[in-house]
Design a protein around this motif. Structure first.
Motif, PDB file in Angstrom:
ATOM      1  N   SER A  61      -0.746   2.570 -11.596  1.00  0.00           N
ATOM      2  CA  SER A  61      -1.104   1.388 -10.803  1.00  0.00           C
ATOM      3  C   SER A  61      -0.900   0.189 -11.736  1.00  0.00           C
ATOM      4  O   SER A  61      -0.614  -1.007 -11.036  1.00  0.00           O
ATOM      5  CB  SER A  61      -2.352   1.510 -10.565  1.00  0.00           C
ATOM      6  OG  SER A  61      -2.886   2.588  -9.772  1.00  0.00           O
ATOM      7  N   MET A  62      -1.019   0.193 -13.023  1.00  0.00           N
ATOM      8  CA  MET A  62      -1.038  -1.098 -13.987  1.00  0.00           C
ATOM      9  C   MET A  62       0.531  -1.515 -13.754  1.00  0.00           C
ATOM     10  O   MET A  62       0.748  -2.797 -14.159  1.00  0.00           O
ATOM     11  CB  MET A  62      -1.232  -0.814 -15.140  1.00  0.00           C
ATOM     12  CG  MET A  62      -2.991  -0.896 -15.372  1.00  0.00           C
ATOM     13  SD  MET A  62      -3.662  -2.422 -15.065  1.00  0.00           S
ATOM     14  CE  MET A  62      -2.989  -3.815 -16.261  1.00  0.00           C
ATOM     15  N   LEU A  63       1.297  -0.729 -13.488  1.00  0.00           N
ATOM     16  CA  LEU A  63       3.103  -0.900 -13.554  1.00  0.00           C
ATOM     17  C   LEU A  63       3.100  -2.079 -12.312  1.00  0.00           C
ATOM     18  O   LEU A  63       3.760  -3.031 -12.209  1.00  0.00           O
ATOM     19  CB  LEU A  63       3.780   0.257 -13.464  1.00  0.00           C
ATOM     20  CG  LEU A  63       5.062  -0.078 -13.096  1.00  0.00           C
ATOM     21  CD1 LEU A  63       5.783  -0.808 -14.534  1.00  0.00           C
ATOM     22  CD2 LEU A  63       6.098   1.189 -13.338  1.00  0.00           C
ATOM     23  N   LEU A  78      -0.472   5.155  -7.810  1.00  0.00           N
ATOM     24  CA  LEU A  78      -1.954   5.343  -8.108  1.00  0.00           C
ATOM     25  C   LEU A  78      -1.892   6.942  -8.417  1.00  0.00           C
ATOM     26  O   LEU A  78      -2.490   7.357  -9.416  1.00  0.00           O
ATOM     27  CB  LEU A  78      -2.710   5.434  -6.782  1.00  0.00           C
ATOM     28  CG  LEU A  78      -4.244   5.843  -6.838  1.00  0.00           C
ATOM     29  CD1 LEU A  78      -5.054   4.731  -7.834  1.00  0.00           C
ATOM     30  CD2 LEU A  78      -4.921   5.798  -5.530  1.00  0.00           C
ATOM     31  N   LEU A  79      -1.430   7.894  -7.871  1.00  0.00           N
ATOM     32  CA  LEU A  79      -1.420   9.278  -7.932  1.00  0.00           C
ATOM     33  C   LEU A  79      -0.601   9.498  -9.321  1.00  0.00           C
ATOM     34  O   LEU A  79      -1.074  10.479 -10.022  1.00  0.00           O
ATOM     35  CB  LEU A  79      -1.198   9.937  -6.975  1.00  0.00           C
ATOM     36  CG  LEU A  79      -1.705   9.933  -5.705  1.00  0.00           C
ATOM     37  CD1 LEU A  79      -1.041  10.768  -4.601  1.00  0.00           C
ATOM     38  CD2 LEU A  79      -3.028  10.583  -5.887  1.00  0.00           C
ATOM     39  N   ARG A  80       0.211   8.861  -9.663  1.00  0.00           N
ATOM     40  CA  ARG A  80       1.070   8.784 -10.938  1.00  0.00           C
ATOM     41  C   ARG A  80       0.380   8.193 -12.061  1.00  0.00           C
ATOM     42  O   ARG A  80       0.972   8.182 -13.141  1.00  0.00           O
ATOM     43  CB  ARG A  80       2.481   8.370 -10.755  1.00  0.00           C
ATOM     44  CG  ARG A  80       3.255   9.006  -9.844  1.00  0.00           C
ATOM     45  CD  ARG A  80       4.505   8.285  -9.394  1.00  0.00           C
ATOM     46  NE  ARG A  80       5.483   9.330  -8.793  1.00  0.00           N
ATOM     47  CZ  ARG A  80       6.489   9.818  -9.358  1.00  0.00           C
ATOM     48  NH1 ARG A  80       6.806   9.604 -10.689  1.00  0.00           N
ATOM     49  NH2 ARG A  80       7.531  10.271  -8.563  1.00  0.00           N
ATOM     50  N   MET A 124      -3.645  -5.394  -2.908  1.00  0.00           N
ATOM     51  CA  MET A 124      -3.043  -4.569  -1.901  1.00  0.00           C
ATOM     52  C   MET A 124      -2.336  -3.214  -2.636  1.00  0.00           C
ATOM     53  O   MET A 124      -2.266  -2.149  -1.893  1.00  0.00           O
ATOM     54  CB  MET A 124      -1.938  -5.225  -1.039  1.00  0.00           C
ATOM     55  CG  MET A 124      -2.772  -6.130  -0.030  1.00  0.00           C
ATOM     56  SD  MET A 124      -3.845  -5.254   1.088  1.00  0.00           S
ATOM     57  CE  MET A 124      -5.524  -5.693   0.441  1.00  0.00           C
ATOM     58  N   LEU A 125      -1.975  -2.999  -3.450  1.00  0.00           N
ATOM     59  CA  LEU A 125      -1.118  -2.095  -4.229  1.00  0.00           C
ATOM     60  C   LEU A 125      -2.227  -1.094  -4.639  1.00  0.00           C
ATOM     61  O   LEU A 125      -1.965   0.019  -4.663  1.00  0.00           O
ATOM     62  CB  LEU A 125      -0.286  -2.529  -5.695  1.00  0.00           C
ATOM     63  CG  LEU A 125       1.025  -3.177  -5.560  1.00  0.00           C
ATOM     64  CD1 LEU A 125       1.435  -3.701  -6.664  1.00  0.00           C
ATOM     65  CD2 LEU A 125       1.837  -1.777  -5.134  1.00  0.00           C
ATOM     66  N   ILE A 126      -3.388  -1.341  -5.122  1.00  0.00           N
ATOM     67  CA  ILE A 126      -4.415  -0.825  -5.677  1.00  0.00           C
ATOM     68  C   ILE A 126      -5.652  -0.202  -4.842  1.00  0.00           C
ATOM     69  O   ILE A 126      -6.000   0.928  -4.490  1.00  0.00           O
ATOM     70  CB  ILE A 126      -5.013  -1.232  -6.983  1.00  0.00           C
ATOM     71  CG1 ILE A 126      -3.821  -1.541  -7.893  1.00  0.00           C
ATOM     72  CG2 ILE A 126      -6.056  -0.372  -7.715  1.00  0.00           C
ATOM     73  CD1 ILE A 126      -4.139  -2.091  -9.072  1.00  0.00           C
ATOM     74  N   CYS A 127      -6.262  -1.364  -4.016  1.00  0.00           N
ATOM     75  CA  CYS A 127      -7.338  -1.005  -3.501  1.00  0.00           C
ATOM     76  C   CYS A 127      -7.225  -0.202  -2.245  1.00  0.00           C
ATOM     77  O   CYS A 127      -8.031   0.936  -2.148  1.00  0.00           O
ATOM     78  CB  CYS A 127      -8.037  -2.126  -2.865  1.00  0.00           C
ATOM     79  SG  CYS A 127      -8.767  -3.330  -4.620  1.00  0.00           S
ATOM     80  N   PRO A 128      -6.498  -0.220  -1.389  1.00  0.00           N
ATOM     81  CA  PRO A 128      -6.572   0.574  -0.081  1.00  0.00           C
ATOM     82  C   PRO A 128      -6.180   1.836  -0.441  1.00  0.00           C
ATOM     83  O   PRO A 128      -6.580   2.839  -0.014  1.00  0.00           O
ATOM     84  CB  PRO A 128      -5.284   0.034   0.751  1.00  0.00           C
ATOM     85  CG  PRO A 128      -5.247  -1.525   0.495  1.00  0.00           C
ATOM     86  CD  PRO A 128      -5.542  -1.475  -1.052  1.00  0.00           C
ATOM     87  N   PRO A 129      -4.845   2.312  -1.344  1.00  0.00           N
ATOM     88  CA  PRO A 129      -4.776   3.908  -1.623  1.00  0.00           C
ATOM     89  C   PRO A 129      -5.954   4.081  -2.244  1.00  0.00           C
ATOM     90  O   PRO A 129      -6.173   5.513  -2.308  1.00  0.00           O
ATOM     91  CB  PRO A 129      -3.577   3.426  -2.676  1.00  0.00           C
ATOM     92  CG  PRO A 129      -2.890   2.126  -2.127  1.00  0.00           C
ATOM     93  CD  PRO A 129      -4.124   1.302  -1.910  1.00  0.00           C
ATOM     94  N   ALA A 130      -6.630   3.314  -3.443  1.00  0.00           N
ATOM     95  CA  ALA A 130      -7.504   3.895  -4.034  1.00  0.00           C
ATOM     96  C   ALA A 130      -8.932   4.397  -3.166  1.00  0.00           C
ATOM     97  O   ALA A 130      -9.468   5.424  -3.355  1.00  0.00           O
ATOM     98  CB  ALA A 130      -8.320   2.969  -5.231  1.00  0.00           C
ATOM     99  N   ALA A 132       0.710  -1.206   0.199  1.00  0.00           N
ATOM    100  CA  ALA A 132      -0.024   0.013  -0.066  1.00  0.00           C
ATOM    101  C   ALA A 132       1.042   1.278   0.020  1.00  0.00           C
ATOM    102  O   ALA A 132       0.499   2.333  -0.629  1.00  0.00           O
ATOM    103  CB  ALA A 132      -0.993   0.116   1.169  1.00  0.00           C
ATOM    104  N   LEU A 133       2.094   1.332   0.630  1.00  0.00           N
ATOM    105  CA  LEU A 133       2.868   2.512   0.763  1.00  0.00           C
ATOM    106  C   LEU A 133       3.044   2.929  -0.619  1.00  0.00           C
ATOM    107  O   LEU A 133       2.771   3.994  -1.063  1.00  0.00           O
ATOM    108  CB  LEU A 133       4.240   2.146   1.614  1.00  0.00           C
ATOM    109  CG  LEU A 133       3.782   2.271   3.161  1.00  0.00           C
ATOM    110  CD1 LEU A 133       5.008   1.914   3.738  1.00  0.00           C
ATOM    111  CD2 LEU A 133       3.586   3.937   3.442  1.00  0.00           C
TER     112      LEU A 133
END
Length: 319
Positions: free
Chosen positions: A36-38, A31-33, A225-231, A24-25
């Motif tokens: 996310s697909m990377l 996400l902001l850049r 975890m990379l996408i959902c909590p930050p989104a 998530a960090l």
């Protein structure tokens, strides 16, 4: 009861929480850049590196797997850049091509390598082996102070703890440059910040988190975890600092509640057995994101233009 919990559930829950935090960090900045697909690509392309490492070493040692998967992730990033520059195709198309091809190659390698004998197979690649990461030497809460018992902790826990600490230190040390470069690369460059180096460092850190979490929780949970909590956090707040802390809280909540629901949810509904912990955690993260999309203070409303003041709330920190 307490002894069984410490032996069978404590370590998997801690590993799930660490994996969620580590992903998530960097996921907030990806996400902001709009990258996310990377992270999705990285979580797929590490598989052939893991397979090759197993074939070379003959074991599923987590540290060796980290090295092999890291090399595969670096190779994939370079390959994507080469395709974009030489073939002049869209970066998204290049990423889709590379991670699909490499993941398929990894799946074929798993089927032909005999790695399933050490719990390294296609199902492991997708869902991880979270439920099997138990602490056999534990005899209750007192084992937390017993050096001999602590020596028997699964190596995945040590690996994820180390990587999570590194990722956290990276974000804390470079918070201001990362924030500025994330929201306005042109302005960051005028300040003399190494924009390209920061971008590459962020990708490397995200790759470390993906690789460390992959063997324990599989590719599905890494992506979630990379996408959902930050989104979800982004839909609830307009401040970057609040977003990061909120995403970490959501990630930990998702990891713990998903693990519990995987073990007891079917029983509560009258079904026998349990379901995949990693799959349930990913499903819970999706539910939380859906709720945030419906109720979040800063969700984009139907019919609104693509770019509104509410969609551009962040301001780069003062130099």
């Amino acid at each position: 009861m307490g002894s069984d919990f410490v032996m069978l559930s404590l370590v998997p829950m801690v590993i799930a929480a660490l994996a969620a935090v580590a992903c998530a960090l960097p996921g907030n900045f990806l996400l902001l850049r709009r990258q996310s697909m990377l992270g999705d690509a990285i979580s797929h392309v590490v598989l052939p590196g893991i397979v090759v490492t197993f074939l070379v070493t003959g074991s599923a040692n987590p540290w060796a797997m980290l090295l092999g998967a890291g090399i595969a992730a670096l190779f994939s990033v370079l390959l994507i850049e080469l395709i974009v520059r030489s073939a002049r195709v869209e970066p998204g198309a290049a990423m889709g091509t590379v991670f699909t091809a490499m993941f398929a190659a990894g799946v074929l390698g798993l089927e032909r390598s005999g790695a399933s004998g050490v719990h390294l197979d296609v199902e492991h690649a997708l869902y991880g082996n979270l439920e099997s990461l138990i602490w056999l030497d534990a005899e209750g809460w007192s084992s937390l102070a017993d050096p001999e018992a602590l020596a028997g902790l699964p190596p995945e826990l040590t690996l994820l703890a180390a990587v999570t600490a590194v990722v956290g230190a990276f974000v804390m040390a470079l918070w201001r440059p990362l924030s500025v470069a994330t929201f306005d690369e042109g302005f960051a460059a005028t300040l003399g910040l190494p924009v390209r180096a920061l971008s590459l460092a962020l990708i490397v850190v995200a790759a470390m988190a993906c690789v460390a979490a992959f063997s324990a929780v599989g590719s599905i949970l890494v992506i979630a975890m990379l996408i959902c909590p930050p989104a979800a956090a982004r839909l609830m707040t307009n401040r970057l600092g609040h977003q990061v802390w909120l995403s970490l809280g959501l990630a930990i909540l998702t990891a713990l509640s998903g693990y519990v629901l995987a073990g007891y949810g079917p029983l509560w509904l009258g079904f026998a057995g349990s379901v995949s912990a990693a799959g349930m955690i990913a499903a819970v993260s999706g539910v939380i994101l859906g709720l945030a999309a419906l109720t979040g203070r800063h969700r984009r409303r139907t019919g609104s233009p693509l770019s509104t003041p509410a969609d551009r709330p962040y301001k780069a920190p003062n130099a």
